[in-house]
Design a protein around this motif. Structure first.
Motif, PDB file in Angstrom:
ATOM      1  N   ILE A  12     -51.077   4.430   8.047  1.00  0.00           N
ATOM      2  CA  ILE A  12     -50.057   4.827   7.082  1.00  0.00           C
ATOM      3  C   ILE A  12     -49.936   6.348   7.075  1.00  0.00           C
ATOM      4  O   ILE A  12     -50.942   7.059   6.981  1.00  0.00           O
ATOM      5  CB  ILE A  12     -50.420   4.343   5.654  1.00  0.00           C
ATOM      6  CG1 ILE A  12     -50.680   2.842   5.625  1.00  0.00           C
ATOM      7  CG2 ILE A  12     -49.367   4.769   4.648  1.00  0.00           C
ATOM      8  CD1 ILE A  12     -49.474   1.983   5.903  1.00  0.00           C
ATOM      9  N   THR A  13     -48.722   6.840   7.179  1.00  0.00           N
ATOM     10  CA  THR A  13     -48.456   8.268   7.004  1.00  0.00           C
ATOM     11  C   THR A  13     -47.926   8.442   5.593  1.00  0.00           C
ATOM     12  O   THR A  13     -46.823   8.000   5.273  1.00  0.00           O
ATOM     13  CB  THR A  13     -47.429   8.772   8.037  1.00  0.00           C
ATOM     14  OG1 THR A  13     -47.960   8.540   9.346  1.00  0.00           O
ATOM     15  CG2 THR A  13     -47.165  10.260   7.853  1.00  0.00           C
ATOM     16  N   SER A  14     -48.746   9.055   4.735  1.00  0.00           N
ATOM     17  CA  SER A  14     -48.363   9.207   3.328  1.00  0.00           C
ATOM     18  C   SER A  14     -47.669  10.538   3.064  1.00  0.00           C
ATOM     19  O   SER A  14     -47.153  10.753   1.975  1.00  0.00           O
ATOM     20  CB  SER A  14     -49.583   9.038   2.416  1.00  0.00           C
ATOM     21  OG  SER A  14     -50.594   9.935   2.767  1.00  0.00           O
ATOM     22  N   GLN A  19     -48.393  10.399  -3.264  1.00  0.00           N
ATOM     23  CA  GLN A  19     -47.564   9.225  -3.038  1.00  0.00           C
ATOM     24  C   GLN A  19     -48.196   7.956  -3.567  1.00  0.00           C
ATOM     25  O   GLN A  19     -49.418   7.814  -3.582  1.00  0.00           O
ATOM     26  CB  GLN A  19     -47.361   9.024  -1.534  1.00  0.00           C
ATOM     27  CG  GLN A  19     -46.623  10.121  -0.865  1.00  0.00           C
ATOM     28  CD  GLN A  19     -45.292   9.656  -0.334  1.00  0.00           C
ATOM     29  OE1 GLN A  19     -44.974   8.484  -0.337  1.00  0.00           O
ATOM     30  NE2 GLN A  19     -44.507  10.603   0.119  1.00  0.00           N
ATOM     31  N   VAL A  21     -47.595   4.323  -2.101  1.00  0.00           N
ATOM     32  CA  VAL A  21     -46.962   3.680  -0.952  1.00  0.00           C
ATOM     33  C   VAL A  21     -47.081   2.170  -1.115  1.00  0.00           C
ATOM     34  O   VAL A  21     -48.188   1.633  -1.170  1.00  0.00           O
ATOM     35  CB  VAL A  21     -47.629   4.128   0.366  1.00  0.00           C
ATOM     36  CG1 VAL A  21     -46.980   3.442   1.567  1.00  0.00           C
ATOM     37  CG2 VAL A  21     -47.594   5.645   0.506  1.00  0.00           C
ATOM     38  N   ASP A  22     -45.955   1.484  -1.193  1.00  0.00           N
ATOM     39  CA  ASP A  22     -45.942   0.035  -1.360  1.00  0.00           C
ATOM     40  C   ASP A  22     -46.348  -0.633  -0.044  1.00  0.00           C
ATOM     41  O   ASP A  22     -45.703  -0.452   0.988  1.00  0.00           O
ATOM     42  CB  ASP A  22     -44.548  -0.424  -1.794  1.00  0.00           C
ATOM     43  CG  ASP A  22     -44.510  -1.862  -2.256  1.00  0.00           C
ATOM     44  OD1 ASP A  22     -45.411  -2.647  -1.876  1.00  0.00           O
ATOM     45  OD2 ASP A  22     -43.575  -2.215  -2.996  1.00  0.00           O
ATOM     46  N   LEU A  23     -47.420  -1.416  -0.095  1.00  0.00           N
ATOM     47  CA  LEU A  23     -47.949  -2.110   1.082  1.00  0.00           C
ATOM     48  C   LEU A  23     -47.684  -3.617   1.033  1.00  0.00           C
ATOM     49  O   LEU A  23     -48.159  -4.356   1.895  1.00  0.00           O
ATOM     50  CB  LEU A  23     -49.465  -1.897   1.177  1.00  0.00           C
ATOM     51  CG  LEU A  23     -49.971  -0.462   1.259  1.00  0.00           C
ATOM     52  CD1 LEU A  23     -51.491  -0.439   1.204  1.00  0.00           C
ATOM     53  CD2 LEU A  23     -49.464   0.215   2.512  1.00  0.00           C
ATOM     54  N   ASP A  26     -46.324  -5.273   4.156  1.00  0.00           N
ATOM     55  CA  ASP A  26     -47.347  -5.265   5.202  1.00  0.00           C
ATOM     56  C   ASP A  26     -48.361  -6.380   4.966  1.00  0.00           C
ATOM     57  O   ASP A  26     -48.788  -7.055   5.909  1.00  0.00           O
ATOM     58  CB  ASP A  26     -48.060  -3.914   5.255  1.00  0.00           C
ATOM     59  CG  ASP A  26     -47.150  -2.787   5.676  1.00  0.00           C
ATOM     60  OD1 ASP A  26     -46.530  -2.887   6.755  1.00  0.00           O
ATOM     61  OD2 ASP A  26     -47.052  -1.802   4.921  1.00  0.00           O
ATOM     62  N   THR A  58     -43.502  -1.376  -8.927  1.00  0.00           N
ATOM     63  CA  THR A  58     -42.913  -0.210  -8.264  1.00  0.00           C
ATOM     64  C   THR A  58     -41.398  -0.267  -8.400  1.00  0.00           C
ATOM     65  O   THR A  58     -40.825  -1.319  -8.680  1.00  0.00           O
ATOM     66  CB  THR A  58     -43.273  -0.168  -6.763  1.00  0.00           C
ATOM     67  OG1 THR A  58     -42.793  -1.353  -6.136  1.00  0.00           O
ATOM     68  CG2 THR A  58     -44.756  -0.023  -6.545  1.00  0.00           C
ATOM     69  N   ASP A  63     -44.534   3.750 -10.598  1.00  0.00           N
ATOM     70  CA  ASP A  63     -45.277   4.494  -9.584  1.00  0.00           C
ATOM     71  C   ASP A  63     -45.286   5.990  -9.928  1.00  0.00           C
ATOM     72  O   ASP A  63     -46.314   6.654  -9.819  1.00  0.00           O
ATOM     73  CB  ASP A  63     -44.751   4.238  -8.175  1.00  0.00           C
ATOM     74  CG  ASP A  63     -43.257   4.014  -8.079  1.00  0.00           C
ATOM     75  OD1 ASP A  63     -42.573   3.987  -9.113  1.00  0.00           O
ATOM     76  OD2 ASP A  63     -42.765   3.872  -6.952  1.00  0.00           O
ATOM     77  N   CYS A 121     -50.277  -1.371  -3.641  1.00  0.00           N
ATOM     78  CA  CYS A 121     -49.923   0.014  -3.300  1.00  0.00           C
ATOM     79  C   CYS A 121     -51.133   0.859  -2.927  1.00  0.00           C
ATOM     80  O   CYS A 121     -52.203   0.742  -3.532  1.00  0.00           O
ATOM     81  CB  CYS A 121     -49.238   0.681  -4.494  1.00  0.00           C
ATOM     82  SG  CYS A 121     -47.705  -0.115  -4.953  1.00  0.00           S
ATOM     83  N   ASP A 124     -52.276   7.834  -3.068  1.00  0.00           N
ATOM     84  CA  ASP A 124     -52.808   8.953  -2.291  1.00  0.00           C
ATOM     85  C   ASP A 124     -52.364  10.266  -2.926  1.00  0.00           C
ATOM     86  O   ASP A 124     -51.189  10.623  -2.862  1.00  0.00           O
ATOM     87  CB  ASP A 124     -52.313   8.859  -0.849  1.00  0.00           C
ATOM     88  CG  ASP A 124     -52.973   9.866   0.067  1.00  0.00           C
ATOM     89  OD1 ASP A 124     -53.797  10.685  -0.406  1.00  0.00           O
ATOM     90  OD2 ASP A 124     -52.668   9.842   1.272  1.00  0.00           O
TER      91      ASP A 124
END
Length: 140
Positions: A12-14, A19, A21-23, A26, A58, A63, A121, A124
């Motif tokens: 993951i590139t945050s 951030q 980030v909704d996962l 995935d 989110t 978030d 999520c 980070d």
């Protein structure tokens, strides 16, 4: 590896901003392959000392509310004894005590059992490390 246990690592590139980030997609994609209609548990783990996993709503501002709350609880200033990195980076090392680096969720019939508004999520706050790994593990 046993058919009862399957694992995958997401890269993951945050970015350089704090951030959430909704996962969820995935996780769902992984379960389509790994669970194949079975019941079990999905474990989500981020092997970093400055990130966490949260199950939250989110898209409706929650978030951003989470990041705002973390700013209140863990200000990015010079109070932290852990001082390398960007100013206030010490707070990032306290984050996992409040937002743990893992979550274990039920899987029923191959599908993630989340409430209507819940998402999985990555949280980070560390602007110094924009590359994260998240391990997804399914146990049937």
């Amino acid at each position: 590896m046993s058919d009862a246990f399957t694992t995958r690592v997401l890269n993951i590139t945050s970015g350089s901003d704090e951030q959430v980030v909704d996962l969820t997609r995935d996780c769902e994609s992984f379960l389509r392959e790994a669970a194949r209609g079975r019941d079990g548990l999905l474990n989500i783990f981020v092997p970093h000392a400055t990130a966490g996993i949260a199950v939250i709503e989110t898209g409706a501002g929650s978030d951003d509310d989470l990041l705002s709350t973390l700013h209140t609880l863990l200000p990015a200033d010079d109070r932290w004894q852990h001082r390398h990195g960007s100013p206030g980076h010490g707070r990032d090392h306290v984050l996992p005590a409040l937002v743990p680096p893992h979550a274990t969720l039920p899987v029923v019939g191959g599908a993630l059992e989340l409430g209507t508004w819940q998402s999985v999520c990555l949280v980070d706050t560390n602007r110094d490390n924009p590359q994260r790994k998240v391990r997804l593990s399914f146990l049937a």
